[in-house]
Design an enzyme around this catalytic site. Structure first.
Site, PDB file in Angstrom:
ATOM      1  N   LEU A 166       0.820  -1.215   0.000  1.00 38.15           N
ATOM      2  CA  LEU A 166       0.000   0.000   0.000  1.00 38.15           C
ATOM      3  C   LEU A 166       0.852   1.263   0.000  1.00 38.15           C
ATOM      4  O   LEU A 166       0.665   2.151  -0.835  1.00 38.15           O
ATOM      5  CB  LEU A 166      -0.926  -0.001   1.214  1.00 38.15           C
ATOM      6  CG  LEU A 166      -1.793   1.252   1.385  1.00 38.15           C
ATOM      7  CD1 LEU A 166      -2.757   1.420   0.213  1.00 38.15           C
ATOM      8  CD2 LEU A 166      -2.552   1.199   2.717  1.00 38.15           C
ATOM      9  N   ALA A 167       1.796   1.370   0.936  1.00 34.75           N
ATOM     10  CA  ALA A 167       2.623   2.580   1.008  1.00 34.75           C
ATOM     11  C   ALA A 167       3.451   2.747  -0.259  1.00 34.75           C
ATOM     12  O   ALA A 167       3.623   3.870  -0.752  1.00 34.75           O
ATOM     13  CB  ALA A 167       3.535   2.533   2.229  1.00 34.75           C
ATOM     14  N   ASP A 168       3.956   1.650  -0.797  1.00 36.94           N
ATOM     15  CA  ASP A 168       4.714   1.723  -2.044  1.00 36.94           C
ATOM     16  C   ASP A 168       3.827   2.210  -3.187  1.00 36.94           C
ATOM     17  O   ASP A 168       4.252   3.014  -4.019  1.00 36.94           O
ATOM     18  CB  ASP A 168       5.279   0.347  -2.398  1.00 36.94           C
ATOM     19  CG  ASP A 168       6.507   0.001  -1.587  1.00 36.94           C
ATOM     20  OD1 ASP A 168       7.498   0.731  -1.675  1.00 36.94           O
ATOM     21  OD2 ASP A 168       6.474  -1.007  -0.864  1.00 36.94           O
ATOM     22  N   GLY A 169       2.595   1.696  -3.255  1.00 42.26           N
ATOM     23  CA  GLY A 169       1.693   2.106  -4.322  1.00 42.26           C
ATOM     24  C   GLY A 169       1.344   3.578  -4.247  1.00 42.26           C
ATOM     25  O   GLY A 169       1.310   4.279  -5.269  1.00 42.26           O
ATOM     26  N   ALA A 172       4.325   5.532  -5.305  1.00 43.90           N
ATOM     27  CA  ALA A 172       4.519   5.490  -6.753  1.00 43.90           C
ATOM     28  C   ALA A 172       3.652   6.534  -7.443  1.00 43.90           C
ATOM     29  O   ALA A 172       4.109   7.235  -8.355  1.00 43.90           O
ATOM     30  CB  ALA A 172       4.183   4.093  -7.285  1.00 43.90           C
TER      31      ALA A 172
END
Length: 395
Positions: A166-169, A172
């Site tokens: 989630l945090a990566d998405g 991004a």
């Protein structure tokens, strides 16, 4: 089909998820994306998740629309080849720990001196400065550190991390946005710049106003499970056929329609029913009324009744429901794309629709280094020079 970013060259030298996914978004809308990986240690995202015939499937989506080359940036000749590539590039996306590129002679001072129009997106867990800048980190730490995990889960349970990046998405998306903003400035001034994106920050923005609530009221948001502190009923409810539906009543009119649908006009008439915050204080009573009505009906019956009442409801899907849902089908949210290794495969379509310059998936994630020779030859390197670099382990 060309997209709005056609003509831009993006070099993706990041690994795993936030940086590479940002580059994927740019590639989906026409940018030429060149994925740079280590010759002997390619992006670990290639081995994450499920695989078929030894081929990682997540990479097929994450690596789509990217040409792949291998360069050892620690090797002087590999770093020199990278500088030649970046001399005619618009955007570099990287996620090495702060100071790493500088040690290899590839710091922003060097790269911007050689290409003043370059936008350098540096995506790290904690950012380029501060006491944690040098720490290793992943999106899971951002989900914990931002406060997301603290408000997720049942009230009497443990803080809960999401089962996906989630945090990566979110980071991004923020990176792609930051890059386009920097490119707009570059187009106006002719000057590139450095984007410093810390994965711990965009997810914090998505949480709403917890900092302001605490600053002004001393309020710390608790875990409430599937309920909300801002409105009720808001929960997931089991149907008679062991399905689940999600109900949300963020607006007053929808809350009234839901309770009238389930035959509880008496609750609508209560003085506390007039605001979402007050309804949330009576969530037990509202959940009992709504859940009791839903549990006597099948999932299809519940959805149909809510639609007739113009109330907000959704089935709780797994991937099978997503693929069979008529709304997703009508919008082409899932598309079938040919793959050179595994044949046709289904994946998510581009993020949004543009009426004049729509994005597209031109190919899936390719093998490591599939385009090395072609890309380096495009930089003016001879066949002999490329062969020498390969012999030295630089590519």
């Amino acid at each position: 089909m060309s997209g709005p970013l056609t003509g831009l060259r993006v070099v993706d030298a990041a690994t795993l998820f936030a940086g590479p996914l940002a580059a994927t978004y740019l590639g989906d809308f026409g940018a030429e994306v060149i994925k740079v990986e280590h010759p002997r240690r390619p992006d670990a995202a290639r081995t994450h998740g499920q695989a078929k015939d030894g081929v990682g499937l997540w990479w097929k989506t994450l690596g789509r629309n990217k040409r792949t080359i291998t360069l050892d940036l620690k090797h002087p000749d590999g770093a020199a080849a990278m500088r030649r590539l970046l001399a005619d590039t618009d955007v570099l996306v990287e996620n090495f720990r702060p100071g790493t590129l500088e040690r290899w002679g590839l710091g922003p001072d060097v790269l911007l001196a050689e290409n003043p129009r370059l936008v350098i997106a540096r995506v790290t867990a904690f950012g380029q400065d501060g006491p944690y800048a040098g720490r290793p980190g992943f999106g899971s730490l951002a989900e914990a550190m931002s406060g997301f995990a603290a408000v997720t889960g049942e009230p009497d349970g443990a803080p809960t991390l999401p089962p996906f990046g989630l945090a990566d998405g979110i980071a991004a998306l923020a990176t792609a946005y930051a890059v386009t903003a920097a490119l707009r400035h570059r187009d106006a001034t002719g000057r590139g710049q450095v984007v410093d994106l810390a994965i711990i920050e965009p997810i914090l923005m998505m949480l709403g106003a917890p900092l302001t609530w605490y600053d002004q009221l001393g309020y710390v948001q608790p875990r409430t499970g599937n309920r909300s502190v801002n409105n009720a009923p808001r929960n997931v409810y089991r149907t008679s056929d062991d399905g689940w539906v999600a109900v949300s009543t963020s607006s007053q009119s929808i809350a009234e329609r839901v309770l009238r649908l389930v035959g509880r006009d008496d609750l609508v008439a209560q003085p506390w029913f007039g605001t979402g915050r007050e309804r949330a204080e009576h969530a037990d009573e509202l959940d009992e009324a709504v859940g009791g009505w839903i549990e006597q009906r099948t999932q299809d019956e519940v959805v149909a009744a809510f639609e007739d009442a113009e109330a907000a409801v959704s089935p709780v899907y797994d991937v099978r429901g997503v693929l069979s849902d008529p709304q997703y089908q009508a919008r082409g949210t899932a598309v079938t794309v040919p793959d050179e290794e595994l044949g046709p495969m289904v994946m998510q379509n581009v993020l949004f629709r543009l009426s004049e310059t729509p994005g597209s998936i031109r190919w899936t994630g390719r093998r490591p280094g599939a385009d090395t020779d072609e890309v380096l030859a495009g930089l003016g390197m001879s066949t002999e020079e490329i062969a020498r670099l390969r012999e030295e382990g630089a590519v």
